[in-house]
Scaffold this motif. Structure first.
Motif, short mmCIF file in Angstrom:
data_model
loop_
_atom_site.label_atom_id
_atom_site.label_comp_id
_atom_site.label_asym_id
_atom_site.label_seq_id
_atom_site.Cartn_x
_atom_site.Cartn_y
_atom_site.Cartn_z
N ALA A 1 -17.47 16.18 27.53
CA ALA A 1 -16.54 16.29 26.16
C ALA A 1 -15.94 17.80 26.12
CB ALA A 1 -17.42 15.77 25.03
N SER B 1 -11.84 18.29 25.99
CA SER B 1 -11.11 18.58 24.77
C SER B 1 -10.78 20.43 24.94
CB SER B 1 -12.24 18.77 23.70
OG SER B 1 -13.52 19.34 23.89
N THR B 2 -11.38 20.89 26.01
CA THR B 2 -10.67 22.37 26.18
C THR B 2 -9.84 22.50 27.23
OG1 THR B 2 -12.79 23.12 27.31
CG2 THR B 2 -12.71 23.37 24.90
N VAL C 1 -7.04 19.74 27.51
CA VAL C 1 -5.87 20.11 26.26
C VAL C 1 -5.38 21.25 26.60
CG1 VAL C 1 -5.70 20.22 23.98
CG2 VAL C 1 -7.20 18.59 24.83
N ASP D 1 -9.28 11.70 14.61
CA ASP D 1 -10.05 11.71 15.97
C ASP D 1 -10.87 13.05 16.01
OD1 ASP D 1 -8.98 9.39 16.69
OD2 ASP D 1 -7.37 10.40 17.91
N VAL D 2 -10.38 14.29 15.40
CA VAL D 2 -11.10 15.42 15.52
C VAL D 2 -12.07 15.53 14.54
CG1 VAL D 2 -11.04 17.97 15.17
CG2 VAL D 2 -9.28 16.61 16.83
N LEU E 1 -14.92 13.06 15.72
CA LEU E 1 -15.83 13.60 16.64
C LEU E 1 -16.56 14.94 16.20
CD1 LEU E 1 -16.42 14.19 19.86
CD2 LEU E 1 -14.15 15.41 20.13
N CYS F 1 -7.97 12.85 24.94
CA CYS F 1 -8.74 13.81 24.94
C CYS F 1 -9.74 13.90 23.89
CB CYS F 1 -7.66 14.96 25.39
SG CYS F 1 -6.76 15.07 26.76
N TYR F 2 -9.55 13.42 22.70
CA TYR F 2 -10.43 13.49 21.50
C TYR F 2 -11.23 12.00 21.38
CZ TYR F 2 -8.47 18.00 20.87
OH TYR F 2 -7.93 19.30 21.08
N GLU G 1 -15.27 11.06 21.90
CA GLU G 1 -15.87 10.64 20.73
C GLU G 1 -16.63 9.10 20.93
OE1 GLU G 1 -14.62 8.96 16.25
OE2 GLU G 1 -13.30 10.03 17.38
N LEU H 1 -13.28 22.54 18.99
CA LEU H 1 -12.42 21.29 18.02
C LEU H 1 -11.78 22.07 16.98
CD1 LEU H 1 -15.20 18.59 18.58
CD2 LEU H 1 -12.87 18.64 19.38
#
Length: 530
Positions: free
Chosen positions: A160, A164-165, A168, A192-193, A196, A433-434, A438, A480
């Motif tokens: 994850a 996400s880092t 992205v 989405d964020v 998550l 990506c998010y 999740e 996030l």
């Protein structure tokens, strides 16, 4: 809706990451694992005897890697490590390839057969295809003995934070470098964020409490239903306002999945590809003769007949094993040959079946899940054995090797999609990506918790005691929040500020982990001193 080859063959890159991981952690002190006392023996003969005579040294998989290393290859430890690393890369390939070539087509056709709307399919069947390797590896790790649950938690969280880092961040930097302007859909991004973050907050509560019962695990996993309902509602509103055609699914911003074009990702055939095909035939053929496939481009009547014959036999072998009775084997054989006879009599040699499609797709789905289950079980078993051999915590392996292996395919395909499919491709890639992490947290970990609690229904599941899980969750939440603050303030444009900050967060996270592993920081001793 087309989803194909979303997990590309990233075996060489995976191997490089594995070697880097082992190099960085080679000076780590041996940690407490189930078979760690083997390091107390000096001679290779005594180590081999210990491995053979202690049940803790027999992993849950089908191959005893510790016996291979300490007995068969005891005189050549470097060769033993190389063999195990090569097999690890091959298992990664089989797991991701099974998901992309077998699982996803079955999921895609099932969603069409059941007439699921794009929003519902995008939050149920299709994300399972994107996260299948992570979910299977997580479930298997939670049912394994020793540090299995620790591996599962760290692999999901490691994947994850990587997606996400790193993913992205790289996408943002590449888009900025090419001077493209990509505006992310704000409502769907925030949805989405925020969800998550909500899932991580729930997980953090579980980690702090340290245990959860069966009904609490059901509640944890079922929170994903709320997300499905919200996505469906937003999709309905979007369709109502914009009157989006049903066929324009790939551009629907409400879909939290990666719809990838296989034609742009599959290299042209060459002599090298032919050689690789021959080498990979032992990995390809067993799956091809046990997983029914009826897509027109892959239709083969001989393979279809053989697959429906062998599928029941394989299921009996996996479910019952050596405990299967004569009646069970006889029943599996009768069912297999009956299905094979029906397939031979009722199908064409040139055209894929047009009837009973649900049964065909469901059987393909079931057998692809079975193969992914077997591979994930072997993968977790190998990681546990490697942790014992090099004296390294399996949780670190899950956080790095397993997480990287399951996420590098996302990096390759997302970058290709963003670079070749224009702004729409970049938006879909960012959404995935998010939404992907999740799904892995809520469904992957949630289902793993449910299985672990069910195995011992009366007693609660005890979360592995790992002081650093909260630290990992903290870095993930930090990434996030950075995206949640930066993107709206920069009018939802992907640029260097977003990408640079995300990469800095991940490398700080990795630096802290590496520094602790090599022994420069010992938090446990500091806590004891206080």
């Amino acid at each position: 809706m087309a989803i194909a080859n979303f997990k590309t063959n990233s075996t060489p890159t995976i191997t490089i990451f594995i070697i880097i991981s082992f190099f960085l952690t080679s000076s780590a002190n041996p940690t407490t694992t189930t078979c760690n006392p083997v390091h107390h023996h000096n001679s290779s003969h005594s180590k081999c005897t210990y491995v053979k005579t202690h049940a803790d040294c027999h992993p849950k998989g089908y191959i005893n890697y510790l016996q291979i290393f300490y007995c068969n290859l005891s005189r050549f430890p470097q060769l033993g490590i190389l063999v195990l690393l090569t097999w690890l890369a091959m298992l990664f390939y089989v797991l991701t390839n099974t998901a992309s070539d077998y699982f996803c087509p079955a999921v895609e056709h099932l969603s069409k057969t059941l007439n699921l709307s794009p929003a519902i399919a995008g939050t149920t069947l299709l994300p399972l295809g994107n996260g299948a390797p992570d979910v299977f590896a997580s479930v298997i790790s939670f049912t394994a003995s020793g540090d299995g649950g620790d591996i599962g938690l760290n692999s999901i969280l490691g994947g994850a934070i990587f997606v996400s880092t790193i993913v992205v961040g790289i996408l943002s930097l590449l888009i900025s470098h090419r001077r493209k302007i990509v505006i992310v859909d704000k409502p769907n991004f925030i949805r989405d964020v925020v969800f998550l973050l909500f899932s991580l907050a729930n997980l953090l509560v579980v980690i702090v409490i340290g245990k959860l019962n069966f009904w609490a695990s059901i509640l944890f996993a079922s929170a994903y239903v709320i997300y499905i309902c919200l996505v469906s509602y937003m999709h309905f509103i979007t369709v109502k306002k914009q009157s989006i055609p049903d066929d324009d699914r790939a551009h629907d911003p409400g879909l939290p999945l990666l719809v990838r074009s296989a034609d742009k990702l599959v290299p042209k055939k060459s002599v090298v590809m032919l050689i690789l095909y021959v080498i990979g035939l032992p990995l390809y053929l067993p799956r091809r003769v046990t997983i029914p496939m009826i897509t027109q481009e892959k239709w083969s009547k001989p393979f279809a007949v053989v697959s429906v014959v062998l599928a029941p036999i394989m299921l009996a072998l996996i479910l019952m094993g050596s405990k299967a009775s004569v009646i069970t084997w006889s029943l599996a054989l009768v069912i297999g040959f009956a299905l094979g006879a029906c397939t031979f009599a009722c199908t064409s040699s040139t055209m894929a079946p047009q009837k009973c499609l649900f049964l065909w797709y469901a059987s393909g789905f079931l057998m692809s899940v079975t193969w992914a289950y077997i591979t994930a079980e072997e993968l977790v078993s190998l990681l546990q054995s490697l942790g014992t051999i090099i004296g390294m915590s399996p949780s670190i392996l899950g956080l790095t090797v397993l997480a990287w292996g399951n996420s590098l395919g996302d990096l390759a395909t997302n970058v290709a999609m963003a670079m070749h499919d224009g702004p729409d491709g970049a938006r879909i890639a960012i959404a995935g990506c998010y939404a992907g992490p999740e799904f892995n947290v809520f469904v992957g970990l949630g289902f793993s918790f449910v299985v672990a609690c069910w195995l011992d229904y009366l007693a609660p599941y005890v979360v592995p005691a790992n002081l650093y899980l909260c630290e990992t969750v903290g870095f993930l939440i930090g990434g996030l929040l950075w995206a949640l603050v930066v993107l709206p303030n920069r009018e939802m444009r992907l640029d260097r500020t977003l990408g640079g900050g995300l990469l800095a967060i991940y490398f700080c996270f990795l630096f802290v982990k590496i520094v602790r592993v090599v022994g420069l920081i010992d938090v446990s001793m500091s806590i004891k001193t206080l």
